[in-house]
Design a protein around this motif. Structure first.
Motif, PDB file in Angstrom:
ATOM      1  N   HIS A 111       0.820  -1.536  -0.002  1.00  0.00           N
ATOM      2  CA  HIS A 111      -0.089  -0.024  -0.013  1.00  0.00           C
ATOM      3  C   HIS A 111       0.887   1.117  -0.092  1.00  0.00           C
ATOM      4  CE1 HIS A 111      -3.767   2.644   2.204  1.00  0.00           C
ATOM      5  NE2 HIS A 111      -2.615   2.874   0.933  1.00  0.00           N
ATOM      6  N   LEU A 112       1.950   0.811   0.908  1.00  0.00           N
ATOM      7  CA  LEU A 112       2.231   2.497   0.543  1.00  0.00           C
ATOM      8  C   LEU A 112       3.593   2.681  -0.543  1.00  0.00           C
ATOM      9  CD1 LEU A 112       4.038   4.847   2.809  1.00  0.00           C
ATOM     10  CD2 LEU A 112       6.002   2.425   2.835  1.00  0.00           C
ATOM     11  N   LYS A 113       3.715   1.541  -1.065  1.00  0.00           N
ATOM     12  CA  LYS A 113       4.427   1.841  -2.840  1.00  0.00           C
ATOM     13  C   LYS A 113       3.843   2.912  -3.416  1.00  0.00           C
ATOM     14  CE  LYS A 113       7.624  -0.284  -6.242  1.00  0.00           C
ATOM     15  NZ  LYS A 113       8.183  -1.411  -6.550  1.00  0.00           N
ATOM     16  N   LEU A 114       2.831   1.988  -3.151  1.00  0.00           N
ATOM     17  CA  LEU A 114       0.824   2.575  -3.820  1.00  0.00           C
ATOM     18  C   LEU A 114       1.109   3.775  -4.115  1.00  0.00           C
ATOM     19  CD1 LEU A 114      -1.190   1.348  -6.616  1.00  0.00           C
ATOM     20  CD2 LEU A 114      -2.553   1.362  -4.801  1.00  0.00           C
ATOM     21  N   GLN A 115       1.289   4.236  -3.220  1.00  0.00           N
ATOM     22  CA  GLN A 115       0.545   5.661  -2.540  1.00  0.00           C
ATOM     23  C   GLN A 115       2.075   6.723  -3.572  1.00  0.00           C
ATOM     24  OE1 GLN A 115      -1.885   7.128  -1.262  1.00  0.00           O
ATOM     25  NE2 GLN A 115      -3.252   6.096  -0.094  1.00  0.00           N
ATOM     26  N   LYS A 116       2.905   6.415  -3.378  1.00  0.00           N
ATOM     27  CA  LYS A 116       4.299   6.669  -3.826  1.00  0.00           C
ATOM     28  C   LYS A 116       4.029   7.261  -5.292  1.00  0.00           C
ATOM     29  CE  LYS A 116       4.856   7.808   0.064  1.00  0.00           C
ATOM     30  NZ  LYS A 116       3.388   7.715   0.460  1.00  0.00           N
ATOM     31  N   PHE A 141       1.216  13.003   4.254  1.00  0.00           N
ATOM     32  CA  PHE A 141       0.987  12.379   6.038  1.00  0.00           C
ATOM     33  C   PHE A 141       2.721  12.151   6.092  1.00  0.00           C
ATOM     34  CE2 PHE A 141      -3.801  11.686   4.944  1.00  0.00           C
ATOM     35  CZ  PHE A 141      -4.116  10.363   6.042  1.00  0.00           C
ATOM     36  N   ASN A 142       2.649  11.144   7.705  1.00  0.00           N
ATOM     37  CA  ASN A 142       4.175  10.949   7.937  1.00  0.00           C
ATOM     38  C   ASN A 142       4.818  10.189   7.156  1.00  0.00           C
ATOM     39  OD1 ASN A 142       2.772   8.470   8.776  1.00  0.00           O
ATOM     40  ND2 ASN A 142       3.839   8.311  10.576  1.00  0.00           N
ATOM     41  N   LEU A 143       4.577   9.425   6.480  1.00  0.00           N
ATOM     42  CA  LEU A 143       5.499   8.403   4.947  1.00  0.00           C
ATOM     43  C   LEU A 143       5.177   8.992   4.231  1.00  0.00           C
ATOM     44  CD1 LEU A 143       5.088   5.231   6.447  1.00  0.00           C
ATOM     45  CD2 LEU A 143       6.922   6.560   7.343  1.00  0.00           C
ATOM     46  N   GLY A 144       4.867  10.809   3.773  1.00  0.00           N
ATOM     47  CA  GLY A 144       4.834  11.021   2.665  1.00  0.00           C
ATOM     48  C   GLY A 144       3.599  11.111   2.044  1.00  0.00           C
ATOM     49  N   PRO A 145       3.597  11.833   0.731  1.00  0.00           N
ATOM     50  CA  PRO A 145       2.501  12.132   0.353  1.00  0.00           C
ATOM     51  C   PRO A 145       0.970  10.528  -0.415  1.00  0.00           C
ATOM     52  CG  PRO A 145       3.743  12.555  -1.314  1.00  0.00           C
ATOM     53  CD  PRO A 145       4.605  12.132  -0.840  1.00  0.00           C
ATOM     54  N   VAL A 146      -0.089  10.996  -0.207  1.00  0.00           N
ATOM     55  CA  VAL A 146      -1.101  10.137   0.210  1.00  0.00           C
ATOM     56  C   VAL A 146      -2.161  10.769  -0.884  1.00  0.00           C
ATOM     57  CG1 VAL A 146      -2.878   8.832   1.757  1.00  0.00           C
ATOM     58  CG2 VAL A 146      -0.399   9.581   2.401  1.00  0.00           C
ATOM     59  N   VAL A 147      -3.050   9.540  -1.491  1.00  0.00           N
ATOM     60  CA  VAL A 147      -4.092   9.578  -2.533  1.00  0.00           C
ATOM     61  C   VAL A 147      -5.056   9.597  -1.468  1.00  0.00           C
ATOM     62  CG1 VAL A 147      -5.203   9.902  -3.915  1.00  0.00           C
ATOM     63  CG2 VAL A 147      -2.420  10.448  -4.040  1.00  0.00           C
ATOM     64  N   LYS A 148      -6.219   9.992  -0.979  1.00  0.00           N
ATOM     65  CA  LYS A 148      -7.192   9.765   0.621  1.00  0.00           C
ATOM     66  C   LYS A 148      -7.726   8.477  -0.666  1.00  0.00           C
ATOM     67  CE  LYS A 148     -10.922  11.633   2.763  1.00  0.00           C
ATOM     68  NZ  LYS A 148     -12.203  12.642   3.203  1.00  0.00           N
ATOM     69  N   SER A 149      -8.429   8.360  -1.939  1.00  0.00           N
ATOM     70  CA  SER A 149      -9.334   7.198  -2.435  1.00  0.00           C
ATOM     71  C   SER A 149      -8.166   5.988  -2.098  1.00  0.00           C
ATOM     72  CB  SER A 149      -9.856   7.639  -3.579  1.00  0.00           C
ATOM     73  OG  SER A 149      -8.727   7.942  -4.268  1.00  0.00           O
ATOM     74  N   ILE A 150      -7.575   6.090  -2.597  1.00  0.00           N
ATOM     75  CA  ILE A 150      -6.410   5.019  -2.274  1.00  0.00           C
ATOM     76  C   ILE A 150      -6.405   4.759  -1.058  1.00  0.00           C
ATOM     77  CG2 ILE A 150      -3.612   4.341  -3.304  1.00  0.00           C
ATOM     78  CD1 ILE A 150      -3.980   6.510  -5.568  1.00  0.00           C
ATOM     79  N   ARG A 151      -6.399   5.457  -0.202  1.00  0.00           N
ATOM     80  CA  ARG A 151      -5.834   4.676   1.200  1.00  0.00           C
ATOM     81  C   ARG A 151      -7.316   4.526   1.478  1.00  0.00           C
ATOM     82  NH1 ARG A 151      -7.468   7.629   6.220  1.00  0.00           N
ATOM     83  NH2 ARG A 151      -5.221   7.160   8.078  1.00  0.00           N
ATOM     84  N   GLU A 152      -8.443   5.364   2.032  1.00  0.00           N
ATOM     85  CA  GLU A 152      -9.886   4.853   1.520  1.00  0.00           C
ATOM     86  C   GLU A 152     -10.409   3.160   1.476  1.00  0.00           C
ATOM     87  OE1 GLU A 152     -12.247   7.275   0.382  1.00  0.00           O
ATOM     88  OE2 GLU A 152     -12.327   9.079   2.418  1.00  0.00           O
ATOM     89  N   LYS A 153      -9.674   3.129  -0.192  1.00  0.00           N
ATOM     90  CA  LYS A 153      -9.862   1.598  -0.807  1.00  0.00           C
ATOM     91  C   LYS A 153      -9.247   0.775  -0.265  1.00  0.00           C
ATOM     92  CE  LYS A 153     -11.995  -0.627  -3.788  1.00  0.00           C
ATOM     93  NZ  LYS A 153     -12.667  -1.703  -3.335  1.00  0.00           N
ATOM     94  N   PHE A 154      -7.932   0.629   0.406  1.00  0.00           N
ATOM     95  CA  PHE A 154      -6.637  -0.049   0.898  1.00  0.00           C
ATOM     96  C   PHE A 154      -6.465  -0.233   2.457  1.00  0.00           C
ATOM     97  CE2 PHE A 154      -5.769   0.343  -3.773  1.00  0.00           C
ATOM     98  CZ  PHE A 154      -6.160  -0.073  -4.049  1.00  0.00           C
ATOM     99  N   LYS A 155      -6.898   0.755   2.929  1.00  0.00           N
ATOM    100  CA  LYS A 155      -6.290   0.714   4.635  1.00  0.00           C
ATOM    101  C   LYS A 155      -6.963  -0.707   5.267  1.00  0.00           C
ATOM    102  CE  LYS A 155      -7.576   3.489   8.540  1.00  0.00           C
ATOM    103  NZ  LYS A 155      -8.290   4.203   9.009  1.00  0.00           N
ATOM    104  N   GLY A 156      -5.582  -1.585   5.787  1.00  0.00           N
ATOM    105  CA  GLY A 156      -5.514  -1.996   6.202  1.00  0.00           C
ATOM    106  C   GLY A 156      -4.775  -3.576   5.818  1.00  0.00           C
ATOM    107  N   PHE A 157      -4.688  -2.992   4.514  1.00  0.00           N
ATOM    108  CA  PHE A 157      -3.688  -4.071   3.832  1.00  0.00           C
ATOM    109  C   PHE A 157      -2.487  -3.467   3.348  1.00  0.00           C
ATOM    110  CE2 PHE A 157      -8.182  -4.856   1.438  1.00  0.00           C
ATOM    111  CZ  PHE A 157      -8.446  -5.497   1.806  1.00  0.00           C
ATOM    112  N   ARG A 158      -1.688  -4.448   3.512  1.00  0.00           N
ATOM    113  CA  ARG A 158      -0.012  -4.357   4.147  1.00  0.00           C
ATOM    114  C   ARG A 158       0.025  -4.271   2.879  1.00  0.00           C
ATOM    115  NH1 ARG A 158       4.662  -6.552   3.907  1.00  0.00           N
ATOM    116  NH2 ARG A 158       6.399  -5.256   4.296  1.00  0.00           N
ATOM    117  N   TYR A 159       0.008  -5.663   1.758  1.00  0.00           N
ATOM    118  CA  TYR A 159       0.647  -6.040   0.537  1.00  0.00           C
ATOM    119  C   TYR A 159      -0.663  -6.085  -0.983  1.00  0.00           C
ATOM    120  CZ  TYR A 159       3.150  -7.880  -2.628  1.00  0.00           C
ATOM    121  OH  TYR A 159       4.043  -7.982  -4.458  1.00  0.00           O
ATOM    122  N   ILE A 160      -0.479  -5.421  -2.215  1.00  0.00           N
ATOM    123  CA  ILE A 160      -0.985  -6.044  -2.643  1.00  0.00           C
ATOM    124  C   ILE A 160      -1.611  -6.688  -3.769  1.00  0.00           C
ATOM    125  CG2 ILE A 160      -3.809  -4.465  -3.934  1.00  0.00           C
ATOM    126  CD1 ILE A 160      -3.173  -2.041  -2.084  1.00  0.00           C
TER     127      ILE A 160
END
Length: 247
Positions: A111-116, A141-160
């Motif tokens: 999820h982190l890499k997807l956001q970046k 966010f603390n780990l860099g730029p975040v797209v809200k819709s992506i965060r809402e969809k994949f929140k809680g998933f580490r690897y997609i």
């Protein structure tokens, strides 16, 4: 016989072709048909993919058109030009989630890499075209730029994993549907080219490497982040400072 003047296009959101059927126009009203075509192009963009057809059928009903020519099977007929325009405009606007889906069609990632990667797609296109790639805002966010819709969809998933359709039910393992939507979007060809160039450049980076890049001194995230969540990184700041976070 009844003459049908038909404006045809494709709808990603509907998952099928759509049509506006202007039935029964007299010869002296043909100009109205072409004025409608021009209105659609004006409202949706001159590069909107539409085709026009004229067919004579036994009645004013759409099923008579299908009976006359099977090419028009499985077409969703809208009732008004405004509805036709609304559906097309909805498909011609991209979201951050659309970009995420396309990235995932090419590679599985955290999820982190997807956001970046989505952020870099946005920032690269913004700085080249001087307009946003998609409509979502970018947050710091603390780990860099975040797209809200992506965060809402994949929140809680580490690897997609794109193959795990049970986990992400609305993403196909095939990239053609979302690729088609991007191409259908306003300036879709240039947007797709930009996205693919960005993924080619940054896709092999780890999530940690991308975080480090976005945390460079003076870069957009560094400028905007104040320790809170959902602090918007303005597009103007990305335009001015994105060059500081490039490889």
């Amino acid at each position: 016989m009844v003459r049908h003047f038909i404006i045809l296009s494709s709808s990603y959101s509907q998952g099928q072709r759509i049509a506006l059927d202007m039935v029964g126009l007299k010869k002296n009203n043909i100009d109205l048909f072409y004025q409608t075509v021009e209105k659609i192009k004006k409202e949706c963009g001159n590069d909107t993919s539409i085709s026009i057809h004229c067919i004579e059928a036994s009645s004013e009903m759409w099923n008579s058109v299908v009976a006359e020519d099977s090419f028009f099977e499985d077409v969703f007929v809208v009732k008004t030009v405004d509805e036709f325009i609304r559906v097309i405009q909805m498909d011609r606007t991209l979201s951050g989630l659309d970009i995420a889906k396309y990235i995932l069609s090419m590679q599985s990632c955290t999820h982190l890499k997807l956001q970046k990667l989505a952020y870099y797609c946005f920032a690269d296109y913004l700085c080249t075209a001087r307009e946003p790639l998609f409509q979502d805002k970018i947050y710091a966010f603390n780990l860099g730029p975040v797209v809200k819709s992506i965060r809402e969809k994949f929140k809680g998933f580490r690897y997609i994993n794109i193959d795990n359709v049970d986990m992400i039910s609305d993403i196909s393992p095939l990239n053609m549907p979302i690729r088609s939507k991007i191409l259908f979007a306003d300036k879709g060809i240039s947007k797709l080219k930009s996205i693919e160039q960005t993924i080619d450049k940054y896709g092999k980076c780890t999530a940690g490497e991308l975080v480090d890049l976005t945390h460079k001194k003076g870069a957009p995230w560094d400028y905007a982040y104040d320790g809170s969540s959902f602090k918007i990184i303005p597009n103007e700041i990305i335009l001015q400072r994105h060059h500081l976070e490039l490889i």
